[in-house]
Design a protein around this motif. Structure first.
Motif, short mmCIF file in Angstrom:
data_model
loop_
_atom_site.label_atom_id
_atom_site.label_comp_id
_atom_site.label_asym_id
_atom_site.label_seq_id
_atom_site.Cartn_x
_atom_site.Cartn_y
_atom_site.Cartn_z
N ALA A 72 -1.91 5.27 -6.21
CA ALA A 72 -2.39 4.46 -5.45
C ALA A 72 -3.20 4.94 -4.20
N LEU A 73 -2.39 6.14 -3.57
CA LEU A 73 -2.61 6.55 -2.35
C LEU A 73 -4.01 7.29 -2.34
N ALA A 74 -4.44 7.84 -3.67
CA ALA A 74 -5.83 8.71 -3.54
C ALA A 74 -7.13 7.66 -3.80
N PRO A 75 -6.67 6.54 -4.37
CA PRO A 75 -7.58 5.54 -4.44
C PRO A 75 -7.73 4.77 -2.94
N LEU A 76 -6.75 4.69 -2.39
CA LEU A 76 -6.60 3.95 -1.15
C LEU A 76 -7.45 4.87 -0.06
N HIS B 74 3.45 0.76 -11.18
CA HIS B 74 1.92 0.98 -10.62
C HIS B 74 1.57 -0.28 -9.55
N LYS B 75 1.83 -1.32 -10.37
CA LYS B 75 1.48 -2.55 -9.68
C LYS B 75 1.93 -2.66 -8.22
N GLN B 76 3.27 -2.40 -8.31
CA GLN B 76 4.08 -2.45 -6.95
C GLN B 76 3.78 -1.26 -6.11
N ASN B 77 3.34 -0.21 -6.47
CA ASN B 77 2.59 1.12 -5.67
C ASN B 77 1.33 0.49 -4.95
N LEU B 78 0.43 -0.10 -5.80
CA LEU B 78 -0.75 -0.66 -5.34
C LEU B 78 -0.40 -1.76 -4.05
N ILE B 79 0.46 -2.80 -4.30
CA ILE B 79 0.82 -3.63 -3.05
C ILE B 79 1.46 -2.96 -2.01
N ASN B 80 2.38 -1.98 -2.43
CA ASN B 80 3.09 -1.33 -1.10
C ASN B 80 1.95 -0.69 -0.32
N ASN B 81 0.97 -0.26 -0.88
CA ASN B 81 -0.26 0.27 -0.13
C ASN B 81 -1.59 -0.67 0.27
N GLY B 82 -1.18 -2.11 0.07
CA GLY B 82 -2.20 -3.00 0.45
C GLY B 82 -3.47 -2.86 -0.44
N ILE B 83 -3.29 -2.71 -1.70
CA ILE B 83 -4.20 -2.64 -2.52
C ILE B 83 -4.08 -4.15 -3.56
N LEU B 84 -5.02 -4.88 -3.50
CA LEU B 84 -4.79 -5.99 -4.56
C LEU B 84 -5.00 -5.86 -5.96
N PRO B 85 -3.86 -6.33 -6.73
CA PRO B 85 -3.72 -6.09 -7.92
C PRO B 85 -4.14 -7.43 -8.54
#
Ligand code: MIC
Ligand code: SF4
Length: 638
Positions: free
Chosen positions: A539-543, A559-570
């Motif tokens: 998630a961090l590299a795409p962010l 992974h879904k939670q990692n995206l959300i934790n980093n502010g990326i919309l799943p």
């Protein structure tokens, strides 16, 4: 109310929500574990929270993944983790002590407690009746700071094991059979709870093999009862005071049931390139093998390696095979050394590696071009071994050892009648590589090497979220595709700007460049997007590359939670056929984003095609707040 084991532990640890399946619950976490490839990020995030001392009963930092020291990076990161652990009241398991899951099972796990680990195979400790869950580093940092861990109240699958395994058939074959039936997407929001008369024949390390590889189901976790066998194991580890009996109530209600007749089970093999691509070994004809690798958190216990030593005793590894063995822990290796089994392995021609993850995460021992590698590990995703063209087959230690002698994938049934090995009454206890926390760490200086770069931070959600489609991938994309790990990349786990240049390279080498040229954009994926590891780096590299939206047919849990934790919309396609309408570099926009995400549906416009698609946003209020704030750390600050 009659309860399952899972429900009992959840009932004891629930802080937010209720025991209602499918709803969000927050759990109190008793123990945490980190390892070195996710640990640096987790501790940087923990430091950002400004907490002096961990608030868990026990937190342990392991060094086991990034063991090759081809430059200073890994050693620098280890020093950072060691000093951060000392400062904040965390146990530190030094390099050489073993793989986090194996050591945690031996020395720390407690039946009935909760464990959160920044590694997807944390469920290993389910083998002693612990509710052990894998998560991203940030979630583990929050748990260390005393925060709850949120999951969907799981559906419970009863796996009833009947009868006894035949000689040559192993615990690994049980989990391969479960994977064969349920598949890599089959475990989402489920806990696999083992029961039946068959479990009384399974030792703790065998149970742990099963709960460990349950991660490949995409499950929340897997768990065995804590019974007399658990007691005997803890006693042999001189930890009988940690024992609690834990069994499901008679009449407890399960959501699904799987029955496996162990007497009928055959040795199984997961063929390339997925852990659920399972067939009986007996159906494969004469596949020539180049490499056999025995070890990993799935199959590196004392009992596993004793069996291997007995099979190899007096034999020689086939001429064309390289046999590598990585023991799971110092305890295991020490015991093998003392009882002479190590000598049998060496005499047969095994190459003994240090106690750690090693080849399982591509840290050395990459197979030859187009090579066939037979491994006792848990994942055989394409390229994970370090050789893109290699074919990796996943098997039990029995299949691996017998095949190492014959040179071909071989059914051990014809070679093994029984083993002359006893479960130890006493393991060799020597915790001299575990540094216990000190009372007051306030004077400790944290040592940060130059490899450690700040982690990327997201911004609050804008009114309009737009971007071009930068990549479109199919089903079952793993975090190994999104953020590959191998001997060359693992040293940069604390350096996201460096790692970002390798993001998605196994799928499309142009992705990082395209993302940079377009100032970020959108990812399109298929089913089970982000399966596999817990690495937040996916998630961090795409962010870092400017990704704010991923649209997929479905997501894997961590992974879904990692995206959300980093502010990326799943976002999930409401109509799966819309996936086919979108092409690379189409320009997509979510208008009035903060208003739209208040509901559970979002409309995205395709400006290039002049179309619009309806997408589902399956999140809780808490997760919505994170997305609006631009991630969990921003939310905590505000
Ligand atoms: C793995 O087996 O894929 C790993 C390496 O242990 C990962 C963690 C990581 O990527 O650091 C996992 O399983 O979570
Ligand atoms: Fe280590 Fe492999 Fe286990 Fe991951 S799966 S923790 S890399 S041994």
């Amino acid at each position: 109310m009659k309860l399952t084991i899972t429900e009992k532990i959840i009932k004891d640890h629930i802080v937010t929500g209720e025991l209602k399946k499918g709803t969000e619950i927050g759990l109190r976490i008793d123990q945490t574990l980190t390892q070195d490839s996710t640990g640096t990020m987790a501790y940087l995030q923990f430091e950002a929270m400004g907490i002096d001392k961990v608030k868990t009963k026990k937190s342990v930092a392991y060094i086991d993944h990034n063991m090759l020291q081809a430059g200073p990076e890994n050693a620098d990161d280890h020093l950072y983790i060691q000093t951060v652990a000392k400062k904040h009241g965390i146990y530190f398991s030094r390099p050489g002590n073993g793989i986090c899951h194996q050591v945690h099972l031996e020395r720390f796990g407690v039946p009935g407690d909760t464990l959160l680990g920044s590694d997807s195979h944390t469920p290993t400790c389910g083998g002693i009746g612990m509710l052990a869950i894998g998560a991203g580093g940030l979630d583990v940092a929050v748990a260390m700071a005393g925060g709850e861990y949120f999951i969907t109240m799981p559906y419970i699958v009863k796996v009833e094991l009947r009868g006894k395994l035949n000689p040559g058939v192993a615990a690994k074959d049980i989990i391969l059979e479960v994977l064969n039936r349920a598949g890599v997407k089959g475990g989402l929001n489920k806990v696999f709870e083992y029961s039946g008369d068959g479990i009384k024949y399974l030792s703790v390390p065998e149970r742990a093999t099963i709960t460990n590889m349950g991660a490949e189901l995409g499950a929340t976790t897997s768990i065995f009862p804590s019974d007399d066998i658990t007691y005997q194991f803890l006693k042999a580890q001189k930890r009988e005071e940690d024992y609690n009996e834990l069994i499901a109530d008679e009449g407890a209600v399960y959501d699904e049931e799987i029955v496996i007749d162990l007497e009928k089970l055959e040795p199984m093999v997961a063929c390339p390139h997925s852990p659920d691509n399972v067939v009986p070994v007996s159906t494969l004809n004469d596949i020539k093998v180049n490499q056999v690798a025995i070890g990993s958190c799935t199959n590196s216990s004392y009992m596993d390696l004793m069996k291997v030593a007995e099979i190899l005793d007096g034999k020689t590894v086939a001429e064309d095979i390289s046999l590598v063995i990585s023991p799971g822990s110092k305890q295991v290796l020490n015991m093998l050394a003392e009882n002479g089994a190590l000598s049998k392995l060496i005499a047969a021609g095994a190459r003994i590696l240090e106690c750690g993850c090693g080849p399982c995460i591509g840290m050395g021992q990459a197979p030859s071009t187009d090579g066939v590698s037979l491994r006792t590990f848990n994942r055989n995703f394409k390229g994970r071994s370090g050789t893109t063209s290699a074919d990796v087959y996943l098997v039990s230690p029995e299949v691996a050892a017998v095949s190492a002698i014959t040179g071909y994938i071989t059914n051990p049934i014809d070679h093994i009648t029984s083993f002359n090995i006893e479960v130890p009454k006493e393991f060799k206890i020597n915790d001299n590589l575990i540094v216990a926390p000190i009372k007051d760490g306030s004077d400790i200086d944290i040592i940060r090497g130059p490899n450690i770069q700040p982690f990327p931070k997201s911004d609050a959600l804008g009114e309009e979220v737009m971007g071009k489609v930068l990549i479109k991938v199919g089903d079952d994309i793993t975090t190994d595709h999104i953020m590959p790990s191998n001997a060359k990349l693992l040293p940069y786990r604390s350096n996201i700007p460096y790692l970002a240049d390798y993001c998605f390279v196994p799928c499309d080498p142009e992705f990082p460049k395209r993302a940079k040229e377009n100032g970020g954009g959108i990812i399109i994926g298929g089913f089970n997007y982000g399966q596999g590891s817990s690495r937040e780096h996916a998630a961090l590299a795409p962010l870092y590359l400017g990704i704010r939206v991923v649209i997929a047919k479905s997501f894997a849990r961590i992974h879904k939670q990692n995206l959300i934790n980093n502010g990326i919309l799943p976002l999930v396609f409401e109509n799966e056929r819309d996936f086919d309408c979108i092409d690379l570099l189409d320009e997509l926009v979510v208008e009035k984003a903060s208003h739209q995400i208040e509901g559970n549906k979002v409309t995205i416009k395709n400006r290039t095609k002049k179309e619009e698609y309806s997408l589902l946003l399956d999140i809780t209020e808490r997760q919505r707040d994170m997305l609006v704030a631009g991630g969990l750390l921003n939310l905590m600050k505000s």
